[in-house]
Design a protein around this motif. Structure first.
Motif, PDB file in Angstrom:
ATOM      1  N   VAL A 278       0.855  -1.192   0.000  1.00 14.08           N
ATOM      2  CA  VAL A 278       0.000   0.000   0.000  1.00 14.08           C
ATOM      3  C   VAL A 278       0.890   1.241   0.000  1.00 14.08           C
ATOM      4  O   VAL A 278       1.837   1.326   0.785  1.00 14.08           O
ATOM      5  CB  VAL A 278      -0.917   0.016   1.236  1.00 14.08           C
ATOM      6  N   LYS A 279       0.594   2.173  -0.917  1.00 17.29           N
ATOM      7  CA  LYS A 279       1.377   3.404  -1.003  1.00 17.29           C
ATOM      8  C   LYS A 279       0.449   4.611  -1.001  1.00 17.29           C
ATOM      9  O   LYS A 279      -0.707   4.522  -1.412  1.00 17.29           O
ATOM     10  CB  LYS A 279       2.230   3.413  -2.276  1.00 17.29           C
ATOM     11  N   LYS A 280       0.992   5.727  -0.551  1.00 14.26           N
ATOM     12  CA  LYS A 280       0.215   6.960  -0.518  1.00 14.26           C
ATOM     13  C   LYS A 280       0.281   7.630  -1.886  1.00 14.26           C
ATOM     14  O   LYS A 280       1.349   7.782  -2.479  1.00 14.26           O
ATOM     15  CB  LYS A 280       0.757   7.913   0.549  1.00 14.26           C
ATOM     16  N   GLY A 281      -0.863   8.009  -2.397  1.00 18.32           N
ATOM     17  CA  GLY A 281      -0.939   8.768  -3.638  1.00 18.32           C
ATOM     18  C   GLY A 281      -1.637  10.088  -3.379  1.00 18.32           C
ATOM     19  O   GLY A 281      -2.348  10.244  -2.380  1.00 18.32           O
ATOM     20  N   GLU A 282      -1.438  11.043  -4.268  1.00 15.29           N
ATOM     21  CA  GLU A 282      -2.085  12.334  -4.075  1.00 15.29           C
ATOM     22  C   GLU A 282      -2.487  12.937  -5.406  1.00 15.29           C
ATOM     23  O   GLU A 282      -1.947  12.599  -6.463  1.00 15.29           O
ATOM     24  CB  GLU A 282      -1.165  13.305  -3.331  1.00 15.29           C
TER      25      GLU A 282
ATOM     26  N   TRP B 185      -1.625   0.630  -6.164  1.00 16.84           N
ATOM     27  CA  TRP B 185      -1.746   1.279  -7.458  1.00 16.84           C
ATOM     28  C   TRP B 185      -1.473   0.304  -8.589  1.00 16.84           C
ATOM     29  O   TRP B 185      -0.701  -0.650  -8.445  1.00 16.84           O
ATOM     30  CB  TRP B 185      -0.812   2.489  -7.521  1.00 16.84           C
TER      31      TRP B 185
ATOM     32  N   GLN C 187      -5.556  16.008  -2.199  1.00 15.46           N
ATOM     33  CA  GLN C 187      -6.125  14.771  -1.667  1.00 15.46           C
ATOM     34  C   GLN C 187      -5.041  13.710  -1.558  1.00 15.46           C
ATOM     35  O   GLN C 187      -4.241  13.520  -2.482  1.00 15.46           O
ATOM     36  CB  GLN C 187      -7.227  14.241  -2.594  1.00 15.46           C
ATOM     37  N   HIS C 188      -5.030  13.022  -0.419  1.00 10.33           N
ATOM     38  CA  HIS C 188      -4.103  11.916  -0.219  1.00 10.33           C
ATOM     39  C   HIS C 188      -4.902  10.628  -0.024  1.00 10.33           C
ATOM     40  O   HIS C 188      -5.883  10.615   0.746  1.00 10.33           O
ATOM     41  CB  HIS C 188      -3.213  12.151   1.010  1.00 10.33           C
ATOM     42  N   VAL C 189      -4.497   9.574  -0.695  1.00  5.10           N
ATOM     43  CA  VAL C 189      -5.188   8.285  -0.599  1.00  5.10           C
ATOM     44  C   VAL C 189      -4.154   7.164  -0.514  1.00  5.10           C
ATOM     45  O   VAL C 189      -3.188   7.152  -1.284  1.00  5.10           O
ATOM     46  CB  VAL C 189      -6.107   8.041  -1.817  1.00  5.10           C
ATOM     47  N   ASP C 190      -4.362   6.263   0.430  1.00  3.65           N
ATOM     48  CA  ASP C 190      -3.542   5.055   0.509  1.00  3.65           C
ATOM     49  C   ASP C 190      -4.207   3.959  -0.323  1.00  3.65           C
ATOM     50  O   ASP C 190      -5.398   3.664  -0.141  1.00  3.65           O
ATOM     51  CB  ASP C 190      -3.411   4.590   1.959  1.00  3.65           C
TER      52      ASP C 190
ATOM     53  N   SER D  72      -8.217  -0.805  -3.147  1.00  3.96           N
ATOM     54  CA  SER D  72      -8.085  -1.237  -1.753  1.00  3.96           C
ATOM     55  C   SER D  72      -8.926  -2.491  -1.564  1.00  3.96           C
ATOM     56  O   SER D  72      -9.951  -2.679  -2.225  1.00  3.96           O
ATOM     57  CB  SER D  72      -8.539  -0.145  -0.789  1.00  3.96           C
TER      58      SER D  72
END
Length: 242
Positions: free
Chosen positions: A148-152, A166, A160-163, A214
């Motif tokens: 799981v990685k953080k994207g924005e 990808w 916006q930040h979303v884990d 997710s």
């Protein structure tokens, strides 16, 4: 009264039985009628029996592979076991993918393991997994193993930040192998099937042009269940016996 009955019995000989009538209707289909008639009415039972035999043989193979201490033998005589293996038999009956049948056997035996036999969710998980193709079963595990990685995403006023997991990272995991498909794998289409079965959710944003995913809670349980079922071993056995 006897004369009336004799007349009715005589008339029956001129009225085709329902199956005969249906076969005649199928046979009358242009070009494909004869082949379809043979498939539906002559070969179908043989295919069903052969597939269920494959399911049972694969179940026996799986039981022999794992230690007796890991099985709850009492569960295999329970109503839950009946429900599970009736479901698996129905799914296997006309399944053309022998790998999928082997996978179903592994999943069924896992239901009777000491780890899962008391799990109230196992039949729900089994029901969902039984709808997946052999490719989708493995893809679900790949998604679960993808970090799981953080994207924005940014606009002039909002960040916006979303884990998520990808798509490019999922593709990287797939490239590590082993390959479990032939030809071109339409990853996004298969992921959409997993989402339709409530095993995945699509992230509300894309990151670097890539969609993110997710696992739902059900997806986490299903992926773990499939991993414990050791479907990689199922694939190895099919290849070695073919």
């Amino acid at each position: 009264m006897s004369d009336d009955k004799t007349k009715q019995d005589g008339l029956k000989s001129f009225v085709p039985e329902s199956v005969s009538f249906l076969r005649a209707a199928v046979s009358s289909i242009p070009v494909i009628g004869s082949a379809l008639d043979h498939l539906l009415f002559d070969k179908a039972d043989a295919i069903r029996i052969r597939n269920i035999e494959t399911l049972m043989n694969s179940t026996a193979d799986r039981v022999r592979e794992i230690s007796e201490e890991k099985l709850n033998k009492d569960w295999f005589s329970s109503e839950e076991a009946l429900s599970a293996f009736r479901l698996l038999s129905e799914r296997a009956s006309f399944e053309p993918d022998k790998q999928k049948i082997r996978d179903l056997a592994h999943l069924g035996v896992t239901c009777g393991s000491k780890e899962h036999s008391s799990d109230p969710m196992k039949l729900l998980i089994l029901e969902h997994l039984s709808h997946l193709t052999s490719i989708q079963l493995r893809l679900l595990q790949i998604v679960a193993s993808t970090p799981v990685k953080k994207g924005e995403t940014r606009s002039e006023t909002v960040v916006q930040h979303v884990d998520a997991r990808w798509a490019n990272d999922i593709a990287a995991e797939l490239k590590k192998g082993p390959s479990f498909w032939t030809g071109t794998l339409d990853v996004i289409a298969h992921l959409e099937v997993l989402e339709a079965l409530n095993l995945l959710r699509t992230a509300p944003i894309s990151f670097n042009g890539q969609p993110g995913f997710s696992l739902t809670r059900l997806g986490e349980l299903a992926a773990n269940f499939a991993t414990i079922a050791d479907l990689e071993k199922a694939a190895t056995n099919v290849k070695s016996s073919s």
